[in-house]
Motif scaffolding. Structure first.
Motif, PDB file in Angstrom:
ATOM      1  N   ARG A   1       0.827  -1.198   0.000  1.00 61.32           N
ATOM      2  CA  ARG A   1       0.000   0.000   0.000  1.00 61.32           C
ATOM      3  C   ARG A   1       0.866   1.254   0.000  1.00 61.32           C
ATOM      4  NH1 ARG A   1      -5.355   0.373   0.884  1.00 61.32           N
ATOM      5  NH2 ARG A   1      -5.561  -1.743   1.654  1.00 61.32           N
ATOM      6  N   ILE A   2       0.544   2.189  -0.879  1.00 59.34           N
ATOM      7  CA  ILE A   2       1.275   3.464  -0.948  1.00 59.34           C
ATOM      8  C   ILE A   2       0.864   4.343   0.241  1.00 59.34           C
ATOM      9  CG2 ILE A   2       1.818   5.475  -2.379  1.00 59.34           C
ATOM     10  CD1 ILE A   2       2.382   3.045  -3.941  1.00 59.34           C
TER      11      ILE A   2
ATOM     12  N   ASN B   1       3.868   5.196 -16.419  1.00 50.61           N
ATOM     13  CA  ASN B   1       2.653   5.997 -16.620  1.00 50.61           C
ATOM     14  C   ASN B   1       1.498   5.485 -15.768  1.00 50.61           C
ATOM     15  OD1 ASN B   1       3.930   7.646 -18.439  1.00 50.61           O
ATOM     16  ND2 ASN B   1       3.055   6.675 -20.258  1.00 50.61           N
ATOM     17  N   LYS B   2       1.458   4.154 -15.572  1.00 48.57           N
ATOM     18  CA  LYS B   2       0.367   3.549 -14.821  1.00 48.57           C
ATOM     19  C   LYS B   2       0.450   3.889 -13.333  1.00 48.57           C
ATOM     20  CE  LYS B   2      -1.214  -0.659 -16.643  1.00 48.57           C
ATOM     21  NZ  LYS B   2      -0.968  -2.097 -16.768  1.00 48.57           N
ATOM     22  N   ILE B   3       1.656   4.101 -12.814  1.00 49.75           N
ATOM     23  CA  ILE B   3       1.794   4.225 -11.355  1.00 49.75           C
ATOM     24  C   ILE B   3       2.065   5.642 -10.854  1.00 49.75           C
ATOM     25  CG2 ILE B   3       2.511   1.827 -11.074  1.00 49.75           C
ATOM     26  CD1 ILE B   3       5.406   2.814 -10.777  1.00 49.75           C
ATOM     27  N   THR B   4       2.446   6.571 -11.730  1.00 48.06           N
ATOM     28  CA  THR B   4       2.782   7.911 -11.222  1.00 48.06           C
ATOM     29  C   THR B   4       1.609   8.512 -10.444  1.00 48.06           C
ATOM     30  OG1 THR B   4       2.326   8.755 -13.427  1.00 48.06           O
ATOM     31  CG2 THR B   4       4.623   8.708 -12.761  1.00 48.06           C
ATOM     32  N   GLY B   5       0.394   8.287 -10.929  1.00 47.74           N
ATOM     33  CA  GLY B   5      -0.781   8.871 -10.286  1.00 47.74           C
ATOM     34  C   GLY B   5      -1.067   8.315  -8.900  1.00 47.74           C
ATOM     35  N   LEU B   6      -0.436   7.203  -8.540  1.00 48.17           N
ATOM     36  CA  LEU B   6      -0.663   6.597  -7.217  1.00 48.17           C
ATOM     37  C   LEU B   6       0.111   7.312  -6.119  1.00 48.17           C
ATOM     38  CD1 LEU B   6      -0.248   2.797  -8.143  1.00 48.17           C
ATOM     39  CD2 LEU B   6      -2.367   4.133  -8.093  1.00 48.17           C
ATOM     40  N   PHE B   7       1.154   8.057  -6.506  1.00 52.58           N
ATOM     41  CA  PHE B   7       2.087   8.617  -5.514  1.00 52.58           C
ATOM     42  C   PHE B   7       1.796  10.089  -5.233  1.00 52.58           C
ATOM     43  CE2 PHE B   7       4.298   4.864  -6.872  1.00 52.58           C
ATOM     44  CZ  PHE B   7       4.998   4.448  -5.747  1.00 52.58           C
TER      45      PHE B   7
ATOM     46  N   VAL C   1      14.037   2.159   0.820  1.00 50.81           N
ATOM     47  CA  VAL C   1      14.125   2.176  -0.643  1.00 50.81           C
ATOM     48  C   VAL C   1      13.486   0.915  -1.208  1.00 50.81           C
ATOM     49  CG1 VAL C   1      15.678   2.199  -2.631  1.00 50.81           C
ATOM     50  CG2 VAL C   1      16.238   3.577  -0.608  1.00 50.81           C
ATOM     51  N   VAL C   2      12.631   1.108  -2.192  1.00 46.44           N
ATOM     52  CA  VAL C   2      11.978   0.001  -2.885  1.00 46.44           C
ATOM     53  C   VAL C   2      12.330   0.080  -4.368  1.00 46.44           C
ATOM     54  CG1 VAL C   2       9.770  -1.006  -3.571  1.00 46.44           C
ATOM     55  CG2 VAL C   2      10.044  -0.065  -1.259  1.00 46.44           C
ATOM     56  N   LEU C   3      12.881  -1.002  -4.890  1.00 50.63           N
ATOM     57  CA  LEU C   3      13.178  -1.090  -6.319  1.00 50.63           C
ATOM     58  C   LEU C   3      11.968  -1.695  -7.027  1.00 50.63           C
ATOM     59  CD1 LEU C   3      15.472  -1.005  -8.558  1.00 50.63           C
ATOM     60  CD2 LEU C   3      15.774  -3.439  -8.050  1.00 50.63           C
ATOM     61  N   LEU C   4      11.406  -0.976  -7.963  1.00 52.01           N
ATOM     62  CA  LEU C   4      10.309  -1.519  -8.772  1.00 52.01           C
ATOM     63  C   LEU C   4      10.948  -2.213  -9.975  1.00 52.01           C
ATOM     64  CD1 LEU C   4       7.790   1.438  -8.451  1.00 52.01           C
ATOM     65  CD2 LEU C   4       7.687  -0.802  -7.317  1.00 52.01           C
ATOM     66  N   GLU C   5      11.199  -3.498  -9.792  1.00 52.01           N
ATOM     67  CA  GLU C   5      12.082  -4.228 -10.705  1.00 52.01           C
ATOM     68  C   GLU C   5      11.621  -4.191 -12.150  1.00 52.01           C
ATOM     69  OE1 GLU C   5      13.031  -8.008  -8.573  1.00 52.01           O
ATOM     70  OE2 GLU C   5      14.693  -8.042 -10.022  1.00 52.01           O
ATOM     71  N   ASP C   6      10.305  -4.336 -12.363  1.00 48.09           N
ATOM     72  CA  ASP C   6       9.820  -4.394 -13.742  1.00 48.09           C
ATOM     73  C   ASP C   6       9.710  -3.008 -14.360  1.00 48.09           C
ATOM     74  OD1 ASP C   6       7.810  -3.834 -11.885  1.00 48.09           O
ATOM     75  OD2 ASP C   6       6.227  -4.791 -13.051  1.00 48.09           O
ATOM     76  N   ALA C   7       9.826  -1.969 -13.555  1.00 47.69           N
ATOM     77  CA  ALA C   7       9.767  -0.593 -14.075  1.00 47.69           C
ATOM     78  C   ALA C   7      11.167  -0.025 -14.276  1.00 47.69           C
ATOM     79  CB  ALA C   7       8.943   0.284 -13.135  1.00 47.69           C
ATOM     80  N   CYS C   8      12.173  -0.911 -14.342  1.00 41.92           N
ATOM     81  CA  CYS C   8      13.568  -0.531 -14.597  1.00 41.92           C
ATOM     82  C   CYS C   8      14.143  -1.463 -15.666  1.00 41.92           C
ATOM     83  CB  CYS C   8      14.416  -0.706 -13.334  1.00 41.92           C
ATOM     84  SG  CYS C   8      13.915   0.286 -11.916  1.00 41.92           S
TER      85      CYS C   8
ATOM     86  N   ARG D   1      14.346  -3.153  -0.796  1.00 41.72           N
ATOM     87  CA  ARG D   1      13.352  -4.196  -1.078  1.00 41.72           C
ATOM     88  C   ARG D   1      12.959  -4.131  -2.542  1.00 41.72           C
ATOM     89  NH1 ARG D   1       8.667  -2.992   2.741  1.00 41.72           N
ATOM     90  NH2 ARG D   1       7.979  -5.140   2.337  1.00 41.72           N
ATOM     91  N   ALA D   2      12.539  -5.234  -3.101  1.00 36.69           N
ATOM     92  CA  ALA D   2      12.162  -5.264  -4.515  1.00 36.69           C
ATOM     93  C   ALA D   2      10.703  -5.673  -4.661  1.00 36.69           C
ATOM     94  CB  ALA D   2      13.053  -6.238  -5.286  1.00 36.69           C
ATOM     95  N   PHE D   3       9.966  -4.879  -5.458  1.00 31.14           N
ATOM     96  CA  PHE D   3       8.569  -5.183  -5.760  1.00 31.14           C
ATOM     97  C   PHE D   3       8.346  -5.061  -7.253  1.00 31.14           C
ATOM     98  CE2 PHE D   3       7.608  -3.375  -1.400  1.00 31.14           C
ATOM     99  CZ  PHE D   3       7.186  -4.570  -0.845  1.00 31.14           C
ATOM    100  N   LEU D   4       7.186  -5.524  -7.697  1.00 30.55           N
ATOM    101  CA  LEU D   4       6.747  -5.278  -9.061  1.00 30.55           C
ATOM    102  C   LEU D   4       5.740  -4.132  -9.038  1.00 30.55           C
ATOM    103  CD1 LEU D   4       6.171  -8.969 -10.202  1.00 30.55           C
ATOM    104  CD2 LEU D   4       8.190  -7.521 -10.601  1.00 30.55           C
ATOM    105  N   ALA D   5       5.715  -3.363 -10.118  1.00 35.72           N
ATOM    106  CA  ALA D   5       4.803  -2.225 -10.186  1.00 35.72           C
ATOM    107  C   ALA D   5       3.355  -2.659  -9.945  1.00 35.72           C
ATOM    108  CB  ALA D   5       4.940  -1.532 -11.547  1.00 35.72           C
ATOM    109  N   GLU D   6       2.989  -3.837 -10.418  1.00 40.73           N
ATOM    110  CA  GLU D   6       1.586  -4.279 -10.287  1.00 40.73           C
ATOM    111  C   GLU D   6       1.208  -4.633  -8.857  1.00 40.73           C
ATOM    112  OE1 GLU D   6       2.176  -8.984 -11.540  1.00 40.73           O
ATOM    113  OE2 GLU D   6       1.823  -7.453 -13.079  1.00 40.73           O
ATOM    114  N   GLU D   7       2.204  -4.737  -7.981  1.00 38.63           N
ATOM    115  CA  GLU D   7       1.914  -5.037  -6.571  1.00 38.63           C
ATOM    116  C   GLU D   7       1.537  -3.791  -5.766  1.00 38.63           C
ATOM    117  OE1 GLU D   7       4.577  -8.844  -5.429  1.00 38.63           O
ATOM    118  OE2 GLU D   7       5.738  -7.063  -5.969  1.00 38.63           O
ATOM    119  N   LEU D   8       1.586  -2.635  -6.400  1.00 40.12           N
ATOM    120  CA  LEU D   8       1.267  -1.390  -5.679  1.00 40.12           C
ATOM    121  C   LEU D   8      -0.224  -1.152  -5.651  1.00 40.12           C
ATOM    122  CD1 LEU D   8       3.991   0.953  -7.194  1.00 40.12           C
ATOM    123  CD2 LEU D   8       4.118  -0.435  -5.115  1.00 40.12           C
ATOM    124  N   GLN D   9      -0.709  -0.623  -4.531  1.00 33.34           N
ATOM    125  CA  GLN D   9      -2.107  -0.210  -4.458  1.00 33.34           C
ATOM    126  C   GLN D   9      -2.231   1.039  -3.584  1.00 33.34           C
ATOM    127  OE1 GLN D   9      -4.238  -3.450  -2.618  1.00 33.34           O
ATOM    128  NE2 GLN D   9      -3.586  -2.868  -0.581  1.00 33.34           N
TER     129      GLN D   9
END
Ligand code: VGL
Ligand code: ZN
Length: 213
Positions: free
Chosen positions: A5-6, A40-46, A174-181, A204-212
């Protein structure tokens, strides 16, 4: 799938998503443009998004063309620090230094340019390569109450890595969004070492799709 969760104290960094780092660019990262739709999909979440641009004056110290007889990707020592030599890239004000045209920049609250010193490179968004000169980013984020920084962009094993390590050193989660790099992986194996180093320092490493939200 684990979801993350953001929080209001989170920020997204969009690192160097510029034409020169995308296919067809002067220092193309393989599939560099593949990060664009995800970002583009995740900028609006932050609540806070900071984008960086690699932004070099002509004749920059990191350019192989500056060093007679040297070729791109060779390593030289400059005033006691190792410097990888790159093709001329991200020259200030040129199309190669522009954000990728597909990148939605409307959610960017700040744009930080780095590598602007003719005589010094800066991979990290926090500190220049002398490891002392600050870009001001840590102070900006602290002032905003940011505690955790999510990383996206180019290149995983160069500027994203340096930003991750310096972010940890500055006291941020720090969280690395692995698939967004995407990595340059030069020399081959560089990416594996970079990932290990980041995880070892508590990234820590996450995928962009794991964000909510
Ligand atoms: C970068 C090489 C040279 C990067 C910048 O953004 O990862 N790589 N300058
Ligand atoms: Zn550069």
């Amino acid at each position: 799938m684990d979801m993350e969760r953001i929080q209001p104290s989170d920020a997204l960094l969009v690192v160097d998503v510029q034409n020169d780092f995308c296919p067809g660019g002067a220092l193309a990262v393989p599939e560099g443009d593949a990060v664009v739709p995800l970002i583009n999909k995740i900028t609006g979440l932050f609540p806070t998004v900071v984008a960086t641009q690699d932004w070099h004056p002509e004749g920059h110290i990191s350019f192989a063309s500056r060093h007679p007889g040297k070729n791109p990707f060779e390593v030289v020592e400059i005033r006691g620090t190792e410097q990888v030599l790159w093709p001329d890239h991200c020259v200030e004000g040129t199309p190669g230094a522009d954000f990728h045209p597909g990148l939605n920049t409307t959610a960017f609250r700040f744009v930080l340019r780095k590598g602007t010193n003719l005589e010094m490179d800066s991979y990290s968004a926090f500190l220049e390569n002398d490891r002392r000169t600050t870009t001001g980013l840590a102070g900006l984020l602290r002032e905003l109450g940011v505690q955790r920084v999510f990383l996206s962009g180019l290149a995983t094993d160069v500027c994203v890595r340096a930003t991750a390590l310096d972010g940890r050193a500055a006291g941020f989660q720090v969280v690395l969004l692995e698939d967004a790099c995407r990595p340059v992986d030069v020399p081959p194996g560089n990416l594996a070492g970079a990932l290990r180093q980041m995880l070892d320092t508590g990234v820590r490493a996450f995928l962009a799709e794991e964000l909510q939200v």
